[in-house]
Design an enzyme around this catalytic site. Sequence first.
Site, short mmCIF file in Angstrom:
data_model
loop_
_atom_site.label_atom_id
_atom_site.label_comp_id
_atom_site.label_asym_id
_atom_site.label_seq_id
_atom_site.Cartn_x
_atom_site.Cartn_y
_atom_site.Cartn_z
N CYS B 177 0.77 -1.09 0.01
CA CYS B 177 -0.03 0.12 -0.17
C CYS B 177 1.11 1.48 -0.05
O CYS B 177 2.03 1.30 0.49
CB CYS B 177 -0.87 0.04 1.13
SG CYS B 177 -1.96 1.42 1.41
N ASP B 179 0.62 3.65 1.94
CA ASP B 179 0.66 4.14 3.39
C ASP B 179 1.98 4.17 3.92
O ASP B 179 2.71 3.29 3.58
CB ASP B 179 -0.25 3.18 4.21
CG ASP B 179 -0.65 3.46 5.53
OD1 ASP B 179 0.35 3.74 6.10
OD2 ASP B 179 -1.87 3.41 5.68
N HIS B 242 -2.70 -4.53 4.48
CA HIS B 242 -2.20 -4.44 5.67
C HIS B 242 -3.26 -4.08 6.69
O HIS B 242 -4.56 -3.75 6.07
CB HIS B 242 -1.24 -3.26 5.99
CG HIS B 242 -1.88 -1.79 5.58
ND1 HIS B 242 -2.17 -1.05 6.50
CD2 HIS B 242 -1.97 -1.19 4.22
CE1 HIS B 242 -2.58 0.23 5.82
NE2 HIS B 242 -2.54 0.08 4.61
#
Lengths: 521, 521
Positions: B177, B179, B242
Amino acid sequence: MRTRTQQRQPARRIRRPASTLPGGTLVAGADAWVAARVTLANPACNLGENQHCEHALVDRELNKALYGYEAMLQARFDGVADTLQAVAALPRERGFVAQAQQLARSRLGCELPTSMLEQPWIAGLDMPALYAHCLFEMCRRSVAQARDEQRGWLKGMAIDDDFITGCGYHTLDVTPCADGRLQGVLPFVLRIAPTSDAVVLKAYAGALFDVELDMADWTQRELAQRLGGRRDARYLKMAVYHYSSSKPSSEGCAAHGSDELAARDAAIDRLKQLRGGIAQAFGEGLGPDLLLLGVDTDLDAIRVHLPDAKGEPTSAPTVDAARLYRETLAMPAEQARAHIAAAVDAAAGQLRSTASAGMKTLVARLIEANLSQIEFVIQHHEGRYESLGHGERFVCVGDPIDDLQMRNLYYFAHLDTLEEGAACVDVGVHIFEKLNLSRGFPMPVIVHFSYASVVPGARERAIERGERVLAAIQSRYRERIPAGMLKFALCVSDATGTERLALVRECGTVAKVAHGEGMDS
Amino acid sequence: MRTRTQQRQPARRIRRPASTLPGGTLVAGADAWVAARVTLANPACNLGENQHCEHALVDRELNKALYGYEAMLQARFDGVADTLQAVAALPRERGFVAQAQQLARSRLGCELPTSMLEQPWIAGLDMPALYAHCLFEMCRRSVAQARDEQRGWLKGMAIDDDFITGCGYHTLDVTPCADGRLQGVLPFVLRIAPTSDAVVLKAYAGALFDVELDMADWTQRELAQRLGGRRDARYLKMAVYHYSSSKPSSEGCAAHGSDELAARDAAIDRLKQLRGGIAQAFGEGLGPDLLLLGVDTDLDAIRVHLPDAKGEPTSAPTVDAARLYRETLAMPAEQARAHIAAAVDAAAGQLRSTASAGMKTLVARLIEANLSQIEFVIQHHEGRYESLGHGERFVCVGDPIDDLQMRNLYYFAHLDTLEEGAACVDVGVHIFEKLNLSRGFPMPVIVHFSYASVVPGARERAIERGERVLAAIQSRYRERIPAGMLKFALCVSDATGTERLALVRECGTVAKVAHGEGMDS
């Protein structure tokens, strides 16, 4: 010598068919064709008053079929404005919708969206929306009927998959300018079958193709070759710049300020970058073969720049089709063909060109094919196109429409995102500001992406891509193009199936109507 | 049992070094490391009060070096706000510029742009601009010094080119991701050397990678293999979703509404599309091998979803590193290793998995590598990260920064154009609205593209691409982000040479100053 205007006057034919069929119905090619005896200021055929321009290598049947097809498409697309003008002239009284539909059916062969005709009187008819809608309709019909309508000429193309393979190439990757005058370059100017599997068409303003994207295409097609156990065939990249012999400083390539040499040099640079890039990334000698063509858009005559001793296109054109037409006009076919081959060989020899025997065969065939187009322009367009400049009817953005390619039918910007392709679309908008917006006509844009239906989710992603590009165009030109004058059709084609230019949605062409307020209801 | 807060309290160490060196100077790993005896609500190591979490397979030297590196980077980046706060507190009288530069030199190891300090008093200091500039400076220094600063751990990585090749893969294409909490996934969570030639890192919000772009990467690397005469090695695509075990409904993946199962399923779909797409386009059996990983970002513990009998990742995770840590904690190294291999084998057997012996070896190694990271979090982050949520300091857009990868240092959106990658950047902006803009801090964005200097013109085109993306971000967020709060550094790296994160230009961080109006002049 007669002036250009005098030369043109007596021969100008009225194109509109007298038949009762809707405009743009294909009639047998022969009926639409009149043998012309012309005496023109055309460098290919500048003969005495009584000489015929009839070259032994010209495929006259093919020319006839192409002309019939061209005239039919012209009539079909001309029909849109004519019909809507007639609709606009109808009295808006009870019976209007029925009369309008009757007109549309008889002249365009389709109905208009009733909701658009039923607009309340206070709103009036949204003519730009009707215009764009009908134009999109004509495109889709031309593509849907392509198989029938192109039957007369598609099989006669001088260059097809077998020929390309025979020359030692697995791919012929062609980048012309995005300019509408180049959009007939495959079937007309070069007589290359546009539906060939080996042919990849990617138009960019100024022929300035995207090197990284081309490298990706090269990679994909080279891998497919190797997975198929084939190692000998090569990739040929061909760039096509253009110029105007009659009005060199105004009707050349807009992306290069109508400067023929700048257009040529920019294309050479880009070709070198591509070849060098691949050689560096994958290994010396792996880069594609390069070929540069110039097209005189007044005559559709080509010049070929052969590769030199380093494999890079020469600045000076080395073979000139108009000159070869003139030189071989009186010869029988085989002699003319040998003359062309010898001219290509001699030019290559002089350059110590790296051109393979296959490339020389291809170049000779391109020249021979172009002789037919030179005579096509002589016979059917009085030696020089009447309209030297832009005459595009719409803009196509995204992937090419294989089944619909004709001079000045549309401006074509190949792109994946507007972010990368904005320069090309800017040029298109500039052209349409003059052509359409200045006269109150909208700018119709077909956003078209191809997908491979065998790849899961590919159709949905092609539509997403199209929606992104559509939204980006709306956003970029919001202040430049008057409200309501940018009309879209979002379409997709299946590269591995049968779907062709399928409409996902139109945008800005379907009017909303309040219930009960329609005139005819 | 003590509460999480109690557990954390006694062990929390102050990170700021007491030394006189600028913050973020690397000191020997051992000095920065304190052996910790912890008793935590960590599923990997939930033991009695007096038991040690010291697994025989954990590479403690590597952990020490990684922790030293992490602490140094934290201090280096923390130093920016601390130093500028001190600069802001200085009296703006004669001598201010010299004092500010003295502070910057001693604490950050660099000078500030004098023009920004010499702003007339009426304008004040542009602190957001100084902040972004210093942050960019710290990034560039971290990359420039990476070779020295990463020496302690880079060679100790469990998974490098040789290992990947030994498992039968020529490419390990990893999509985590975007992120920030996933930006340490290679060197920390999985102990994969981020500079490996075989490793390709492409982060997307929600791990939703671009199938067509991945197909292009696959094509390019498969062709390179075949041109090199290699046919046996394969391409492995690994997606990493995640979740947060402590706060599953708020600190999971924002792109999937913090829904772990949605994140997992979306990644599985995308992986299937890629594999199916390649199989359809190039031939059955040619698609890449697939692997799906889940990371608990509170603990950095992984779960592996092995491929099933059809080669597609299972929905249920099949191997769990935290559980294997617990199961093998008391075992000697070889026994623990055999236990892990047996667990992977058993899971594969139960699924009738298509996983090759090489893939199983790789998975076992990933688990073993992750045991070190599990213990890293236990030893150095009290078993669970203090900051469970976002803590990114900047956004990186474009290509990955191979030489700078650490948890929560930055948010990384892999893209070629904003048009295609807007969804990823939107998520980043949403994060920075909360993290930075709400506190008056700017959103610093590094637009970074890699090029191959061996390809002619590639650097210029990478810069053009960066400029396009930069302009598109400015335009898209003009109304959403307050004026002056979006700061850019445009950087390029040479994939085939030595240039790394070279600054092309900063944008919005260099103040214009009128002549003679500077305070100190």
